[in-house]
Design a protein around this motif. Sequence first.
Motif, short mmCIF file in Angstrom:
data_model
loop_
_atom_site.label_atom_id
_atom_site.label_comp_id
_atom_site.label_asym_id
_atom_site.label_seq_id
_atom_site.Cartn_x
_atom_site.Cartn_y
_atom_site.Cartn_z
N MET A 61 -53.36 13.64 -4.06
CA MET A 61 -53.70 13.92 -5.43
C MET A 61 -53.21 12.82 -6.37
O MET A 61 -53.84 12.54 -7.35
N VAL A 62 -52.06 12.25 -6.08
CA VAL A 62 -51.47 11.27 -6.99
C VAL A 62 -52.04 9.88 -6.74
O VAL A 62 -52.53 9.58 -5.65
N GLY A 63 -51.97 9.04 -7.77
CA GLY A 63 -52.39 7.66 -7.65
C GLY A 63 -51.35 6.85 -6.91
O GLY A 63 -50.15 7.13 -6.99
N VAL A 64 -51.79 5.86 -6.16
CA VAL A 64 -50.88 4.99 -5.41
C VAL A 64 -51.25 3.56 -5.74
O VAL A 64 -52.27 3.05 -5.25
N GLY A 92 -54.11 0.83 -4.46
CA GLY A 92 -55.22 0.81 -5.40
C GLY A 92 -55.98 2.12 -5.40
O GLY A 92 -57.18 2.16 -5.59
N LYS A 93 -55.26 3.24 -5.16
CA LYS A 93 -55.86 4.57 -5.04
C LYS A 93 -55.68 5.35 -6.33
O LYS A 93 -54.56 5.60 -6.74
N PRO A 94 -56.78 5.75 -6.99
CA PRO A 94 -56.64 6.53 -8.22
C PRO A 94 -56.24 7.98 -7.94
O PRO A 94 -56.26 8.42 -6.78
N TYR A 95 -55.88 8.70 -8.97
CA TYR A 95 -55.59 10.13 -8.85
C TYR A 95 -56.83 10.85 -8.36
O TYR A 95 -57.96 10.45 -8.64
N TYR A 96 -56.63 11.93 -7.65
CA TYR A 96 -57.72 12.75 -7.10
C TYR A 96 -58.70 11.93 -6.29
O TYR A 96 -59.91 12.08 -6.38
N PRO A 133 -47.00 1.69 2.55
CA PRO A 133 -46.27 1.08 1.42
C PRO A 133 -44.98 1.85 1.11
O PRO A 133 -44.89 3.06 1.34
N LEU A 134 -44.01 1.14 0.58
CA LEU A 134 -42.73 1.75 0.22
C LEU A 134 -42.93 2.90 -0.77
O LEU A 134 -42.25 3.92 -0.69
N GLN A 135 -43.89 2.77 -1.67
CA GLN A 135 -44.19 3.84 -2.63
C GLN A 135 -44.53 5.14 -1.89
O GLN A 135 -44.10 6.22 -2.30
N CYS A 136 -45.29 5.06 -0.83
CA CYS A 136 -45.64 6.24 -0.04
C CYS A 136 -44.42 6.77 0.72
O CYS A 136 -44.20 7.99 0.78
N ALA A 137 -43.65 5.86 1.29
CA ALA A 137 -42.49 6.28 2.07
C ALA A 137 -41.44 6.98 1.20
O ALA A 137 -40.78 7.92 1.66
N LYS A 138 -41.31 6.56 -0.04
CA LYS A 138 -40.30 7.13 -0.93
C LYS A 138 -40.78 8.38 -1.68
O LYS A 138 -39.97 9.09 -2.24
N TYR A 139 -42.08 8.63 -1.70
CA TYR A 139 -42.63 9.72 -2.52
C TYR A 139 -42.12 11.10 -2.06
O TYR A 139 -42.11 11.39 -0.86
N ASP A 176 -59.79 13.00 -14.38
CA ASP A 176 -59.95 11.55 -14.27
C ASP A 176 -58.78 10.87 -14.98
O ASP A 176 -58.90 10.37 -16.09
N VAL A 177 -57.63 10.88 -14.31
CA VAL A 177 -56.38 10.39 -14.89
C VAL A 177 -56.39 8.87 -14.92
O VAL A 177 -56.59 8.22 -13.89
N PRO A 178 -56.16 8.27 -16.10
CA PRO A 178 -56.11 6.81 -16.16
C PRO A 178 -54.86 6.28 -15.46
O PRO A 178 -53.83 6.96 -15.40
N VAL A 179 -54.97 5.10 -14.90
CA VAL A 179 -53.84 4.47 -14.20
C VAL A 179 -53.53 3.13 -14.83
O VAL A 179 -54.37 2.54 -15.50
N GLN A 180 -52.33 2.65 -14.57
CA GLN A 180 -51.87 1.37 -15.12
C GLN A 180 -51.97 0.25 -14.09
O GLN A 180 -51.34 -0.78 -14.25
N PHE A 181 -52.75 0.46 -13.04
CA PHE A 181 -52.87 -0.55 -11.98
C PHE A 181 -54.34 -0.70 -11.60
O PHE A 181 -55.15 0.19 -11.87
#
Length: 169
Positions: free
Chosen positions: A1-4, A8-12, A34-40, A120-125
């Motif tokens: 569900m969350v953006g990564v 480069g994966k948007p929300y939903y 990615p470290l972001q996934c491992a730490k989530y 459609d959550v906007p992302v900063q990446f």
Amino acid sequence: MVGVDALGKPYYARCPHLHSERTTGGCGIYETRPLQCAKYRCAWHLGLLGPRMDRRPLECGVLFQFEQDHGRWRLSAYETRPGALLTDKTQFLIQFILTSKKTRHLSLLPAVHLVPYGADVPVQFPIDANTFDYHAPPRGIPTRPFGQMKLWDGGMRELLMPRRRSNDA
């Protein structure tokens, strides 16, 4: 569900590395993810909802997570199943998290963000255009007051599926 952002994966959007055709399943890049996934860790995984299995995101229909916002924390609730967000159970779980001894030390923002399934959550990446056919919405988090919470008031879409690669067939 969350953006990564690392993927480069948007929300939903369904992660392109899941083995299953459903929204859950084994990670195809688990060892090199990615470290972001491992730490989530969502609120359930952090133990903020207790050990009950019916409070897991796919069971209760809502993924709870804390997000940083200008040096403070905000509790956000993302629907994993349409219609689950505004149930009495979800409202109970929000209060359960906010009044927990485990969250008292956090500098919390007063409003909980409620995000319905497919927002459609906007992302900063940047979004991976090779993987997702996606057009970013305008920046900003459009919300409207909903009691002491903020309910999503922006664009909606279905779960975004990754493009099939020629070697996936």
